[in-house]
Design a protein around this motif. Structure first.
Motif, PDB file in Angstrom:
ATOM      1  N   PRO A 193      10.674  -2.143  10.338  1.00 16.69           N
ATOM      2  CA  PRO A 193       9.787  -1.835  11.466  1.00 16.69           C
ATOM      3  C   PRO A 193       8.310  -1.949  11.066  1.00 16.69           C
ATOM      4  CG  PRO A 193      10.701   0.180  10.566  1.00 16.69           C
ATOM      5  CD  PRO A 193      11.361  -0.956   9.842  1.00 16.69           C
ATOM      6  N   HIS A 194       7.477  -2.371  12.013  1.00 17.78           N
ATOM      7  CA  HIS A 194       6.042  -2.428  11.780  1.00 17.78           C
ATOM      8  C   HIS A 194       5.476  -1.015  11.909  1.00 17.78           C
ATOM      9  CE1 HIS A 194       5.541  -6.860  11.932  1.00 17.78           C
ATOM     10  NE2 HIS A 194       6.668  -6.781  12.608  1.00 17.78           N
ATOM     11  N   PRO A 195       4.529  -0.663  11.069  1.00 18.02           N
ATOM     12  CA  PRO A 195       3.945   0.677  11.174  1.00 18.02           C
ATOM     13  C   PRO A 195       3.095   0.799  12.438  1.00 18.02           C
ATOM     14  CG  PRO A 195       2.769  -0.605   9.529  1.00 18.02           C
ATOM     15  CD  PRO A 195       3.957  -1.422   9.960  1.00 18.02           C
ATOM     16  N   LYS A 196       3.014   2.016  12.942  1.00 14.35           N
ATOM     17  CA  LYS A 196       2.174   2.257  14.104  1.00 14.35           C
ATOM     18  C   LYS A 196       0.713   2.171  13.677  1.00 14.35           C
ATOM     19  CE  LYS A 196       5.430   5.397  16.343  1.00 14.35           C
ATOM     20  NZ  LYS A 196       6.197   4.562  17.099  1.00 14.35           N
ATOM     21  N   ARG A 197      -0.163   1.921  14.624  1.00 15.18           N
ATOM     22  CA  ARG A 197      -1.586   1.741  14.313  1.00 15.18           C
ATOM     23  C   ARG A 197      -2.169   2.972  13.630  1.00 15.18           C
ATOM     24  NH1 ARG A 197      -5.925  -1.098  14.449  1.00 15.18           N
ATOM     25  NH2 ARG A 197      -7.897  -0.334  15.243  1.00 15.18           N
ATOM     26  N   TRP A 198      -1.799   4.167  14.061  1.00 10.80           N
ATOM     27  CA  TRP A 198      -2.380   5.375  13.455  1.00 10.80           C
ATOM     28  C   TRP A 198      -1.937   5.544  12.008  1.00 10.80           C
ATOM     29  CZ3 TRP A 198       0.022   9.706  11.533  1.00 10.80           C
ATOM     30  CH2 TRP A 198       1.356   9.889  11.850  1.00 10.80           C
ATOM     31  N   HIS A 199      -0.721   5.033  11.680  1.00  9.40           N
ATOM     32  CA  HIS A 199      -0.292   5.070  10.281  1.00  9.40           C
ATOM     33  C   HIS A 199      -1.184   4.175   9.421  1.00  9.40           C
ATOM     34  CE1 HIS A 199       3.848   6.338  11.802  1.00  9.40           C
ATOM     35  NE2 HIS A 199       3.469   7.313  10.988  1.00  9.40           N
ATOM     36  N   VAL A 200      -1.495   2.994   9.927  1.00  3.75           N
ATOM     37  CA  VAL A 200      -2.327   2.041   9.190  1.00  3.75           C
ATOM     38  C   VAL A 200      -3.738   2.594   9.008  1.00  3.75           C
ATOM     39  CG1 VAL A 200      -3.347  -0.270   9.248  1.00  3.75           C
ATOM     40  CG2 VAL A 200      -0.978   0.062   9.951  1.00  3.75           C
ATOM     41  N   VAL A 201      -4.331   3.116  10.100  1.00  5.30           N
ATOM     42  CA  VAL A 201      -5.695   3.638  10.046  1.00  5.30           C
ATOM     43  C   VAL A 201      -5.765   4.853   9.127  1.00  5.30           C
ATOM     44  CG1 VAL A 201      -7.513   4.714  11.426  1.00  5.30           C
ATOM     45  CG2 VAL A 201      -6.320   2.702  12.291  1.00  5.30           C
ATOM     46  N   THR A 202      -4.796   5.756   9.233  1.00  4.59           N
ATOM     47  CA  THR A 202      -4.776   6.944   8.382  1.00  4.59           C
ATOM     48  C   THR A 202      -4.602   6.564   6.920  1.00  4.59           C
ATOM     49  OG1 THR A 202      -3.842   8.239  10.188  1.00  4.59           O
ATOM     50  CG2 THR A 202      -3.649   9.162   7.988  1.00  4.59           C
ATOM     51  N   GLY A 203      -3.721   5.619   6.647  1.00  9.76           N
ATOM     52  CA  GLY A 203      -3.510   5.169   5.271  1.00  9.76           C
ATOM     53  C   GLY A 203      -4.759   4.543   4.672  1.00  9.76           C
ATOM     54  N   LYS A 204      -5.451   3.717   5.443  1.00  2.00           N
ATOM     55  CA  LYS A 204      -6.686   3.099   4.947  1.00  2.00           C
ATOM     56  C   LYS A 204      -7.768   4.146   4.744  1.00  2.00           C
ATOM     57  CE  LYS A 204      -5.936  -1.534   6.729  1.00  2.00           C
ATOM     58  NZ  LYS A 204      -6.403  -2.591   7.625  1.00  2.00           N
ATOM     59  N   GLY A 205      -7.855   5.112   5.646  1.00  6.59           N
ATOM     60  CA  GLY A 205      -8.848   6.180   5.500  1.00  6.59           C
ATOM     61  C   GLY A 205      -8.599   7.017   4.263  1.00  6.59           C
ATOM     62  N   LEU A 206      -7.335   7.403   4.035  1.00  6.44           N
ATOM     63  CA  LEU A 206      -7.006   8.190   2.846  1.00  6.44           C
ATOM     64  C   LEU A 206      -7.199   7.382   1.570  1.00  6.44           C
ATOM     65  CD1 LEU A 206      -3.883  10.156   4.097  1.00  6.44           C
ATOM     66  CD2 LEU A 206      -6.165  11.049   3.650  1.00  6.44           C
ATOM     67  N   CYS A 207      -6.948   6.096   1.641  1.00  7.30           N
ATOM     68  CA  CYS A 207      -7.182   5.225   0.483  1.00  7.30           C
ATOM     69  C   CYS A 207      -8.677   5.189   0.157  1.00  7.30           C
ATOM     70  CB  CYS A 207      -6.655   3.824   0.765  1.00  7.30           C
ATOM     71  SG  CYS A 207      -6.827   2.688  -0.616  1.00  7.30           S
ATOM     72  N   ALA A 208      -9.514   5.086   1.191  1.00  9.65           N
ATOM     73  CA  ALA A 208     -10.959   5.076   0.971  1.00  9.65           C
ATOM     74  C   ALA A 208     -11.426   6.394   0.354  1.00  9.65           C
ATOM     75  CB  ALA A 208     -11.690   4.815   2.287  1.00  9.65           C
TER      76      ALA A 208
END
Length: 79
Positions: free
Chosen positions: A18-33
């Motif tokens: 399954p493709h991740p939901k948009r909020w998963h992607v945004v949250t992951g990138k934010g936490l990575c930053a």
């Protein structure tokens, strides 16, 4: 199990991913930053000590700031 050809997923060798939901992607990138900012901040603060270029106690000429000098004697003299 999920069937093939579903919307929002990719099938690879029989597995439907399954493709991740948009909020998963945004949250992951934010936490990575946040993680990388923290790592670089700590590397700037502690880098020379971690790499062995200086000791943690070097560069702090006077750490007393008025603490510890004469406090014991003043306390004992007042009793």
């Amino acid at each position: 199990m999920g069937g093939g050809g579903e919307h929002g997923s990719t099938t690879y060798k029989g597995y439907s991913i399954p493709h991740p939901k948009r909020w998963h992607v945004v949250t992951g990138k934010g936490l990575c930053a946040v993680m990388w900012f923290w790592i670089l901040y700590r590397a700037r603060q502690d880098g020379p000590v971690v790499l062995g270029w200086r000791h943690p106690w070097e560069g702090h000429e006077d750490h007393s700031h008025g603490h510890g000098h004469g406090h014991g004697n003043e306390h004992e003299a007042s009793h």
